[in-house]
Design a protein around this motif. Structure first.
Motif, PDB file in Angstrom:
ATOM      1  N   ILE A  73      20.689 -38.806  -0.793  1.00  0.00           N
ATOM      2  CA  ILE A  73      19.468 -40.096  -1.728  1.00  0.00           C
ATOM      3  C   ILE A  73      19.176 -40.632  -2.010  1.00  0.00           C
ATOM      4  O   ILE A  73      19.929 -41.967  -1.448  1.00  0.00           O
ATOM      5  CB  ILE A  73      20.868 -39.151  -3.539  1.00  0.00           C
ATOM      6  CG1 ILE A  73      21.509 -38.089  -3.481  1.00  0.00           C
ATOM      7  CG2 ILE A  73      20.445 -39.917  -4.925  1.00  0.00           C
ATOM      8  CD1 ILE A  73      23.425 -38.511  -4.478  1.00  0.00           C
ATOM      9  N   HIS A  74      17.560 -40.635  -2.079  1.00  0.00           N
ATOM     10  CA  HIS A  74      17.099 -41.917  -2.682  1.00  0.00           C
ATOM     11  C   HIS A  74      17.252 -42.556  -3.904  1.00  0.00           C
ATOM     12  O   HIS A  74      17.161 -42.471  -4.658  1.00  0.00           O
ATOM     13  CB  HIS A  74      15.186 -41.592  -2.622  1.00  0.00           C
ATOM     14  CG  HIS A  74      15.015 -42.389  -2.775  1.00  0.00           C
ATOM     15  ND1 HIS A  74      13.631 -43.383  -3.595  1.00  0.00           N
ATOM     16  CD2 HIS A  74      14.136 -43.879  -1.250  1.00  0.00           C
ATOM     17  CE1 HIS A  74      12.401 -43.941  -3.252  1.00  0.00           C
ATOM     18  NE2 HIS A  74      13.235 -44.435  -1.918  1.00  0.00           N
ATOM     19  N   GLN A  75      17.534 -43.946  -3.598  1.00  0.00           N
ATOM     20  CA  GLN A  75      18.394 -44.839  -4.945  1.00  0.00           C
ATOM     21  C   GLN A  75      17.127 -44.808  -5.843  1.00  0.00           C
ATOM     22  O   GLN A  75      17.785 -44.344  -6.558  1.00  0.00           O
ATOM     23  CB  GLN A  75      18.637 -45.890  -4.247  1.00  0.00           C
ATOM     24  CG  GLN A  75      19.971 -45.979  -3.598  1.00  0.00           C
ATOM     25  CD  GLN A  75      20.390 -47.398  -2.763  1.00  0.00           C
ATOM     26  OE1 GLN A  75      20.180 -48.158  -3.704  1.00  0.00           O
ATOM     27  NE2 GLN A  75      21.876 -47.509  -2.288  1.00  0.00           N
ATOM     28  N   GLU A  76      15.868 -45.427  -5.901  1.00  0.00           N
ATOM     29  CA  GLU A  76      14.875 -45.527  -6.534  1.00  0.00           C
ATOM     30  C   GLU A  76      14.580 -44.389  -7.437  1.00  0.00           C
ATOM     31  O   GLU A  76      14.729 -44.034  -8.675  1.00  0.00           O
ATOM     32  CB  GLU A  76      13.963 -46.154  -5.818  1.00  0.00           C
ATOM     33  CG  GLU A  76      12.874 -47.091  -6.808  1.00  0.00           C
ATOM     34  CD  GLU A  76      11.615 -47.452  -6.237  1.00  0.00           C
ATOM     35  OE1 GLU A  76      10.516 -47.939  -7.067  1.00  0.00           O
ATOM     36  OE2 GLU A  76      11.564 -47.965  -5.145  1.00  0.00           O
ATOM     37  N   GLY A 134      12.443 -46.970   1.135  1.00  0.00           N
ATOM     38  CA  GLY A 134      13.566 -48.072   0.921  1.00  0.00           C
ATOM     39  C   GLY A 134      15.238 -47.299   1.075  1.00  0.00           C
ATOM     40  O   GLY A 134      15.341 -46.848   2.875  1.00  0.00           O
ATOM     41  N   ILE A 135      15.856 -47.694  -0.121  1.00  0.00           N
ATOM     42  CA  ILE A 135      17.187 -47.462   0.449  1.00  0.00           C
ATOM     43  C   ILE A 135      17.515 -45.865   0.458  1.00  0.00           C
ATOM     44  O   ILE A 135      17.544 -45.318  -0.572  1.00  0.00           O
ATOM     45  CB  ILE A 135      17.880 -48.473  -0.227  1.00  0.00           C
ATOM     46  CG1 ILE A 135      17.897 -49.329   0.322  1.00  0.00           C
ATOM     47  CG2 ILE A 135      19.609 -47.998  -0.064  1.00  0.00           C
ATOM     48  CD1 ILE A 135      18.513 -51.264  -0.541  1.00  0.00           C
ATOM     49  N   TYR A 136      18.106 -45.394   0.800  1.00  0.00           N
ATOM     50  CA  TYR A 136      19.121 -43.440   0.701  1.00  0.00           C
ATOM     51  C   TYR A 136      20.484 -43.888   1.140  1.00  0.00           C
ATOM     52  O   TYR A 136      21.581 -44.459   1.169  1.00  0.00           O
ATOM     53  CB  TYR A 136      18.751 -43.153   1.320  1.00  0.00           C
ATOM     54  CG  TYR A 136      17.383 -42.808   1.828  1.00  0.00           C
ATOM     55  CD1 TYR A 136      17.174 -41.296   1.109  1.00  0.00           C
ATOM     56  CD2 TYR A 136      16.244 -43.412   1.776  1.00  0.00           C
ATOM     57  CE1 TYR A 136      15.593 -40.904   1.274  1.00  0.00           C
ATOM     58  CE2 TYR A 136      15.133 -43.000   2.190  1.00  0.00           C
ATOM     59  CZ  TYR A 136      14.605 -41.782   1.001  1.00  0.00           C
ATOM     60  OH  TYR A 136      13.580 -41.178   1.503  1.00  0.00           O
ATOM     61  N   ASN A 137      21.186 -42.865   0.097  1.00  0.00           N
ATOM     62  CA  ASN A 137      22.214 -42.463   0.146  1.00  0.00           C
ATOM     63  C   ASN A 137      22.889 -41.472   1.029  1.00  0.00           C
ATOM     64  O   ASN A 137      22.515 -40.660   0.713  1.00  0.00           O
ATOM     65  CB  ASN A 137      23.498 -42.970  -1.287  1.00  0.00           C
ATOM     66  CG  ASN A 137      23.339 -44.386  -2.007  1.00  0.00           C
ATOM     67  OD1 ASN A 137      23.063 -44.583  -2.958  1.00  0.00           O
ATOM     68  ND2 ASN A 137      24.627 -45.304  -1.183  1.00  0.00           N
TER      69      ASN A 137
END
Length: 268
Positions: A125-128, A166-169
């Motif tokens: 999942i892409h956080q943003e 960006g940040i991913y989980n």
């Protein structure tokens, strides 16, 4: 079935289209070799292979016995709560021809603390933006040095959209539906996704960063690594890999991977 968000895809549909060099050697072949080595190590296995004129006819029996012997180990693995030891991720720029912009995707592979044979599902999942990708049948392979990985090589951005940075989980779920998670980030120059490969900067298209991928007529990867010194032309490549039908030149730059178009290997 192409790995875009909200679609379920199989990690086995594109066995040779991802960047993670240990995996590019082929998971099925590695698992077969492990099973064969274990079977031959057993006393009964040594007798079969030594005295049989057709060892392959005993392979199904060998596999069955090996699986039976492995069941207690697999059961013990099922009792251990999984966690993610390491995450390997890359942005892949896949060029179909010289003039077109590349197809952009990303790959994610996790090293679980429990047996990779119990891998059930990978999702990220892409956080943003909240965009989510699922892989119901992750690729699993032995990466060497005791590092086993599970993941997906073909996560695509939404149709007609750019791959979000960006940040991913990343979430790893085993066959007992127990889930663990980790974070990673994707960062790259967006212009790379708009340029033909002839416009790649020198630090990317550098001979020191080059890798050669060879495929057989069925599209199965049979080699990925540095260009050997004697590979001055296609004939030299075919002398070492006679079953090779086509090749791709690839460049690695950090977590970015650039796959140039397929080139036929002419067998004159």
């Amino acid at each position: 079935m192409d790995g875009r968000p909200t679609f379920t895809m199989s990690g086995s549909t594109r066995p040779a289209s991802f960047y993670f060099f240990p995996a590019l050697q082929g998971s099925a072949f590695r698992l077969h070799c492990v099973a064969t080595r274990l079977w031959r190590a057993l006393p009964i296995g040594r007798r079969f292979f030594r005295h049989s004129s057709s060892p392959l006819k005993f392979f199904s029996l060998a596999s069955s016995l090996l699986l039976t012997a492995a069941l207690p180990l697999l059961s013990s693995c099922s009792d251990s709560e999984p966690s993610i030891v390491n995450v390997e991720h890359n942005v892949v720029f896949d060029y179909k021809d010289e003039a077109s912009a590349p197809q952009v995707r990303f790959s994610v592979f996790v090293q679980p603390s429990s047996s990779v044979l119990r891998a059930g599902e990978i999702r990220t999942i892409h956080q943003e933006s909240g965009l989510e990708w699922h892989c119901k049948s992750p690729l699993v392979f032995h990466g060497g040095s005791g590092k086993d990985y599970a993941g997906c090589s073909s996560f695509f951005p939404p149709y007609n959209s750019e791959l979000p940075q960006g940040i991913y989980n990343v979430y790893y779920k085993d066959l007992s539906d127990r889930e663990c998670e980790a974070e990673f980030s994707l960062n790259f120059t967006p212009d790379f996704g708009l340029k033909p490969y002839s416009e790649l900067p020198y630090y990317v298209a550098n001979p020191n960063n080059e890798r050669i991928a060879l495929y057989n007529p069925e599209g199965i990867l049979i080699y990925c690594g540095i260009r050997r010194e004697n590979w001055k032309d296609n004939a030299a490549i075919l002398a070492d890999y006679g079953t090779a039908d086509r090749m791709r030149v690839c460049y690695a730059s950090g977590t970015l991977f650039f796959m140039l178009p397929f080139e036929p290997l002419q067998k004159n």
